[in-house]
Design a protein around this motif. Structure first.
Motif, PDB file in Angstrom:
ATOM      1  N   ASP A 209      65.857 -26.216  60.274  1.00  0.00           N
ATOM      2  CA  ASP A 209      66.962 -27.040  60.768  1.00  0.00           C
ATOM      3  C   ASP A 209      66.509 -27.876  61.959  1.00  0.00           C
ATOM      4  O   ASP A 209      66.786 -29.077  62.054  1.00  0.00           O
ATOM      5  CB  ASP A 209      68.140 -26.166  61.210  1.00  0.00           C
ATOM      6  CG  ASP A 209      68.783 -25.406  60.069  1.00  0.00           C
ATOM      7  OD1 ASP A 209      68.312 -25.536  58.925  1.00  0.00           O
ATOM      8  OD2 ASP A 209      69.758 -24.678  60.326  1.00  0.00           O
ATOM      9  N   LEU A 210      65.830 -27.219  62.895  1.00  0.00           N
ATOM     10  CA  LEU A 210      65.426 -27.890  64.130  1.00  0.00           C
ATOM     11  C   LEU A 210      64.373 -28.962  63.859  1.00  0.00           C
ATOM     12  O   LEU A 210      64.425 -30.061  64.425  1.00  0.00           O
ATOM     13  CB  LEU A 210      64.905 -26.860  65.130  1.00  0.00           C
ATOM     14  CG  LEU A 210      65.854 -25.692  65.443  1.00  0.00           C
ATOM     15  CD1 LEU A 210      65.250 -24.777  66.499  1.00  0.00           C
ATOM     16  CD2 LEU A 210      67.209 -26.205  65.900  1.00  0.00           C
ATOM     17  N   LYS A 211      63.422 -28.642  62.992  1.00  0.00           N
ATOM     18  CA  LYS A 211      62.386 -29.630  62.666  1.00  0.00           C
ATOM     19  C   LYS A 211      62.982 -30.829  61.947  1.00  0.00           C
ATOM     20  O   LYS A 211      62.521 -31.956  62.113  1.00  0.00           O
ATOM     21  CB  LYS A 211      61.304 -28.969  61.809  1.00  0.00           C
ATOM     22  CG  LYS A 211      60.468 -27.947  62.562  1.00  0.00           C
ATOM     23  CD  LYS A 211      59.475 -27.247  61.640  1.00  0.00           C
ATOM     24  CE  LYS A 211      58.659 -26.219  62.408  1.00  0.00           C
ATOM     25  NZ  LYS A 211      57.705 -25.488  61.532  1.00  0.00           N
ATOM     26  N   ARG A 212      64.005 -30.580  61.130  1.00  0.00           N
ATOM     27  CA  ARG A 212      64.636 -31.672  60.375  1.00  0.00           C
ATOM     28  C   ARG A 212      65.506 -32.565  61.256  1.00  0.00           C
ATOM     29  O   ARG A 212      65.574 -33.784  61.041  1.00  0.00           O
ATOM     30  CB  ARG A 212      65.486 -31.053  59.253  1.00  0.00           C
ATOM     31  CG  ARG A 212      66.429 -31.985  58.514  1.00  0.00           C
ATOM     32  CD  ARG A 212      65.701 -33.031  57.698  1.00  0.00           C
ATOM     33  NE  ARG A 212      66.631 -33.770  56.849  1.00  0.00           N
ATOM     34  CZ  ARG A 212      67.412 -34.770  57.270  1.00  0.00           C
ATOM     35  NH1 ARG A 212      67.360 -35.154  58.548  1.00  0.00           N
ATOM     36  NH2 ARG A 212      68.210 -35.396  56.414  1.00  0.00           N
ATOM     37  N   MET A 213      66.169 -31.991  62.287  1.00  0.00           N
ATOM     38  CA  MET A 213      67.203 -32.749  62.984  1.00  0.00           C
ATOM     39  C   MET A 213      66.944 -33.029  64.462  1.00  0.00           C
ATOM     40  O   MET A 213      67.450 -34.018  64.993  1.00  0.00           O
ATOM     41  CB  MET A 213      68.542 -31.995  62.877  1.00  0.00           C
ATOM     42  CG  MET A 213      69.127 -31.925  61.489  1.00  0.00           C
ATOM     43  SD  MET A 213      69.494 -33.554  60.774  1.00  0.00           S
ATOM     44  CE  MET A 213      70.693 -34.201  61.958  1.00  0.00           C
ATOM     45  N   ALA A 214      66.213 -32.185  65.161  1.00  0.00           N
ATOM     46  CA  ALA A 214      66.190 -32.253  66.626  1.00  0.00           C
ATOM     47  C   ALA A 214      65.381 -33.435  67.164  1.00  0.00           C
ATOM     48  O   ALA A 214      64.252 -33.670  66.743  1.00  0.00           O
ATOM     49  CB  ALA A 214      65.651 -30.949  67.198  1.00  0.00           C
ATOM     50  N   ASP A 215      65.992 -34.163  68.100  1.00  0.00           N
ATOM     51  CA  ASP A 215      65.278 -35.179  68.871  1.00  0.00           C
ATOM     52  C   ASP A 215      64.707 -34.581  70.149  1.00  0.00           C
ATOM     53  O   ASP A 215      63.715 -35.074  70.697  1.00  0.00           O
ATOM     54  CB  ASP A 215      66.221 -36.328  69.258  1.00  0.00           C
ATOM     55  CG  ASP A 215      66.797 -37.030  68.045  1.00  0.00           C
ATOM     56  OD1 ASP A 215      66.014 -37.383  67.146  1.00  0.00           O
ATOM     57  OD2 ASP A 215      68.027 -37.211  67.981  1.00  0.00           O
ATOM     58  N   ARG A 216      65.348 -33.526  70.625  1.00  0.00           N
ATOM     59  CA  ARG A 216      64.968 -32.890  71.881  1.00  0.00           C
ATOM     60  C   ARG A 216      65.379 -31.429  71.806  1.00  0.00           C
ATOM     61  O   ARG A 216      66.313 -31.088  71.083  1.00  0.00           O
ATOM     62  CB  ARG A 216      65.672 -33.603  73.040  1.00  0.00           C
ATOM     63  CG  ARG A 216      65.176 -33.285  74.439  1.00  0.00           C
ATOM     64  CD  ARG A 216      65.552 -34.429  75.420  1.00  0.00           C
ATOM     65  NE  ARG A 216      66.949 -34.758  75.388  1.00  0.00           N
ATOM     66  CZ  ARG A 216      67.887 -34.160  76.145  1.00  0.00           C
ATOM     67  NH1 ARG A 216      67.532 -33.227  76.992  1.00  0.00           N
ATOM     68  NH2 ARG A 216      69.146 -34.535  76.064  1.00  0.00           N
ATOM     69  N   VAL A 217      64.667 -30.564  72.535  1.00  0.00           N
ATOM     70  CA  VAL A 217      64.971 -29.134  72.525  1.00  0.00           C
ATOM     71  C   VAL A 217      65.194 -28.661  73.955  1.00  0.00           C
ATOM     72  O   VAL A 217      64.352 -28.851  74.822  1.00  0.00           O
ATOM     73  CB  VAL A 217      63.834 -28.309  71.885  1.00  0.00           C
ATOM     74  CG1 VAL A 217      64.108 -26.814  72.039  1.00  0.00           C
ATOM     75  CG2 VAL A 217      63.668 -28.658  70.418  1.00  0.00           C
ATOM     76  N   VAL A 218      66.366 -28.057  74.182  1.00  0.00           N
ATOM     77  CA  VAL A 218      66.680 -27.424  75.465  1.00  0.00           C
ATOM     78  C   VAL A 218      66.664 -25.921  75.243  1.00  0.00           C
ATOM     79  O   VAL A 218      67.309 -25.418  74.317  1.00  0.00           O
ATOM     80  CB  VAL A 218      68.051 -27.879  75.995  1.00  0.00           C
ATOM     81  CG1 VAL A 218      68.467 -27.038  77.202  1.00  0.00           C
ATOM     82  CG2 VAL A 218      68.011 -29.354  76.372  1.00  0.00           C
ATOM     83  N   ILE A 219      65.909 -25.201  76.077  1.00  0.00           N
ATOM     84  CA  ILE A 219      65.756 -23.756  75.910  1.00  0.00           C
ATOM     85  C   ILE A 219      66.464 -23.042  77.054  1.00  0.00           C
ATOM     86  O   ILE A 219      66.282 -23.364  78.234  1.00  0.00           O
ATOM     87  CB  ILE A 219      64.266 -23.361  75.884  1.00  0.00           C
ATOM     88  CG1 ILE A 219      63.566 -24.056  74.710  1.00  0.00           C
ATOM     89  CG2 ILE A 219      64.114 -21.852  75.766  1.00  0.00           C
ATOM     90  CD1 ILE A 219      62.077 -23.838  74.660  1.00  0.00           C
ATOM     91  N   VAL A 220      67.304 -22.079  76.689  1.00  0.00           N
ATOM     92  CA  VAL A 220      68.027 -21.276  77.671  1.00  0.00           C
ATOM     93  C   VAL A 220      67.558 -19.830  77.573  1.00  0.00           C
ATOM     94  O   VAL A 220      67.363 -19.299  76.479  1.00  0.00           O
ATOM     95  CB  VAL A 220      69.564 -21.375  77.449  1.00  0.00           C
ATOM     96  CG1 VAL A 220      69.959 -20.938  76.057  1.00  0.00           C
ATOM     97  CG2 VAL A 220      70.315 -20.574  78.503  1.00  0.00           C
ATOM     98  N   ARG A 221      67.312 -19.231  78.730  1.00  0.00           N
ATOM     99  CA  ARG A 221      66.909 -17.822  78.776  1.00  0.00           C
ATOM    100  C   ARG A 221      67.599 -17.162  79.960  1.00  0.00           C
ATOM    101  O   ARG A 221      67.544 -17.669  81.085  1.00  0.00           O
ATOM    102  CB  ARG A 221      65.390 -17.678  78.902  1.00  0.00           C
ATOM    103  CG  ARG A 221      64.916 -16.238  78.742  1.00  0.00           C
ATOM    104  CD  ARG A 221      63.400 -16.130  78.619  1.00  0.00           C
ATOM    105  NE  ARG A 221      62.735 -16.350  79.887  1.00  0.00           N
ATOM    106  CZ  ARG A 221      61.661 -17.104  80.045  1.00  0.00           C
ATOM    107  NH1 ARG A 221      61.163 -17.774  79.011  1.00  0.00           N
ATOM    108  NH2 ARG A 221      61.112 -17.234  81.226  1.00  0.00           N
ATOM    109  N   ASP A 222      68.268 -16.045  79.693  1.00  0.00           N
ATOM    110  CA  ASP A 222      69.017 -15.324  80.728  1.00  0.00           C
ATOM    111  C   ASP A 222      69.991 -16.242  81.461  1.00  0.00           C
ATOM    112  O   ASP A 222      70.159 -16.155  82.680  1.00  0.00           O
ATOM    113  CB  ASP A 222      68.056 -14.684  81.729  1.00  0.00           C
ATOM    114  CG  ASP A 222      67.163 -13.630  81.084  1.00  0.00           C
ATOM    115  OD1 ASP A 222      67.639 -12.961  80.141  1.00  0.00           O
ATOM    116  OD2 ASP A 222      66.005 -13.496  81.503  1.00  0.00           O
ATOM    117  N   GLY A 223      70.643 -17.136  80.697  1.00  0.00           N
ATOM    118  CA  GLY A 223      71.667 -17.992  81.258  1.00  0.00           C
ATOM    119  C   GLY A 223      71.159 -19.224  81.976  1.00  0.00           C
ATOM    120  O   GLY A 223      71.964 -20.021  82.473  1.00  0.00           O
TER     121      GLY A 223
END
Length: 495
Positions: A209-223
């Protein structure tokens, strides 16, 4: 951050639930026509972000703007009215199974006082057809929604969300119940929306899904937001950042050898009156994945083995003896367990039910064996739940936590832990990785492999990639054929 002017922007969002910090000064921006993927382990804060932006509850501090103006919706209806539409992972609360497909597509229109013409059946059906056509939904619009599969209901809900013509679209695990073809149909519709300037926030654990659609990736860890990645996107590095460690590659396939009388076997089995017979076997100690499209019959096969669907013809054998349970309770008594694809419909309880806690959920199928004489041993319940929490790394405060308070991935871990509370002869897992992040999938795969000796494990999935994370053999299945594709897919994934 995107260099384009944001449509939606959040600054320093924080949220506490008692002593738990769910979100800690989180920042996010999404521009028109941009698809931002939100990645994070189960319990990292993704659902909290989605719920604040969609008006389910407010943040404790921080600010959000929409088109440059303050955005603080007091309810999902208010958020939708301002142009922010959300497709939540759990669709049970957003549909009415007793109504027709058409009426479910039009639920948001019934409260529109400006559409008095809309009350005629002909007008409603015409409007519903237009909404269904927008994502290529091809089904009987007059049929009750309850007659549709989980995947089809998901598409109905998606079509309804898109009909609101939002300026911001939030998608929380939108393909979790969809086949590859259905997911691509959705993506094609989203491509059109992207070209029209709709800003999108995509939450998904499926790398495809992410490879097909994402322009940018935001990563959240422990809030907290720990990374904001721009193209070229390195998803292996993103996963390591997300969970704080490297994810091991799928283990080498094991070769299980067992006498034919030890294990599970199907011969000339027909699941539907007009379908051809199928045959396969699985040895004790072996993990076999049965992969196929949503609606292709794999869930029907799981339910048939578990005794809640009838056998049209043919036979099943378990450890050399005929196997044809007349009910789920009979299957459980004989050590055959099923974790269904719809965890809320098959394994979990709403808060109004006494067994809605983690310990109650785990003990419920085994009440007659664990608690003789009708008295529930709360100490044993808590003890078994504490072991399960440790074994499956369930993020919670303790055994008495309500399951509704957990993230989707941790809810799924509770479901899997439930069916590990007693030794199984056959363990049936229908879409066990649904809504589970990459790190948790690896943990679950390790647990399943470690516990596999002594039982037959059948996993029913729509994703071949997920199948090969855990299975020793993979069988591709639809209503007409079942074939072993282990070698072919191994070669394709290694290429």
């Amino acid at each position: 951050m995107s260099l384009r002017t944001p449509v939606l922007e959040a600054r320093s969002l924080s949220k506490h639930f008692g002593p738990t910090i769910a979100l800690d000064r989180f920042d996010l921006s999404i521009a028109a026509g941009e698809v931002v993927a939100l990645m994070g382990a189960n319990g990292a804060g993704k659902s909290t972000i989605v719920k604040i932006l969609s008006g389910v509850y407010p943040g404790d501090s921080g600010s959000t703007t929409l088109h440059g103006k303050r955005y603080a919706p007091a309810s999902p209806q208010e958020a939708k009215a301002e142009g922010v539409a959300t497709m939540h992972q759990a669709i049970a609360d957003t549909v009415v199974p007793a109504l027709s497909v058409a009426d479910n597509l039009l639920l948001d229109r019934f409260n529109d006082s400006s559409a008095s013409w809309f009350a005629t059946p002909a007008a409603r059906l015409k409007e519903a057809r237009g909404i269904a056509a927008s994502i290529g939904l091809d089904t009987d619009l007059l049929a009750p929604l309850s007659s549709l599969s989980i995947a089809a209901r998901q598409l109905v809900t998606l079509a309804r969300v898109l009909a609101a013509k939002p300026s911001v679209l939030i998608l929380d695990e939108p393909t979790a119940s969809l086949s590859a073809a259905e997911a691509e149909r959705l993506f094609a519709a989203l491509d059109v929306l992207r070209e029209q300037g709709v800003a999108m926030l995509l939450v998904s654990h499926r790398l495809g899904d992410l490879k097909r659609m994402a322009d940018r990736v935001v990563i959240v860890r422990d809030g907290r937001m720990v990374a904001d990645l721009t193209p070229p996107l390195n998803f292996d590095a993103a996963i390591e950042t997300m969970i704080g460690r490297a994810v091991p590659k799928a283990q080498q396939r094991r070769s299980i050898r067992s006498p034919t009388h030890e294990g599970f076997s199907v011969k000339n089995l027909r699941l539907f009156p007009q379908s051809p017979p199928i045959a396969f076997d699985a040895a004790r100690g072996e993990i076999v994945a049965i992969a196929g499209p949503v609606g292709g019959g794999k869930s029907r096969l799981a339910r048939t083995i578990f005794g809640i669907e009838p056998v049209v013809s043919g036979e099943m054998t378990l450890d050399g003896h005929r196997w044809q349970p007349r009910s789920a309770s009979e299957a459980i008594r004989h050590g055959v367990f099923l974790a269904g694809e719809d965890r809320w419909g098959t394994s979990l309880f709403p808060d109004s039910v006494p067994f809605a806690s983690i310990d109650g959920t785990l003990s419920f199928p085994f009440l007659s064996r664990w608690f003789r004489g009708g008295w529930i041993d709360r100490a044993r319940e808590r003890r078994e739940a504490a072991l399960a929490i440790k074994h499956f790394s369930i993020r919670c405060n303790g055994p008495e936590d309500r399951v509704t308070s957990l993230s989707g991935g941790n809810q799924q871990k509770v479901v899997l832990a439930r069916w590990h509370a007693e030794p199984a002869r056959v363990l049936l897992l229908d879409e066990p990785f649904q809504g589970v992040d990459a790190g948790a999938r690896a943990d679950i795969a390790d647990t399943l492999r470690a516990s596999a000796p002594g039982r037959v494990t059948l996993i029913f999935v729509s994703s071949l990639e997920e199948a090969f994370e855990v299975a020793d053999r993979v069988l591709r299945f639809d209503r007409s054929t079942i074939e072993d594709v282990t070698d072919q897919v191994t070669e394709a994934l290694d290429a």
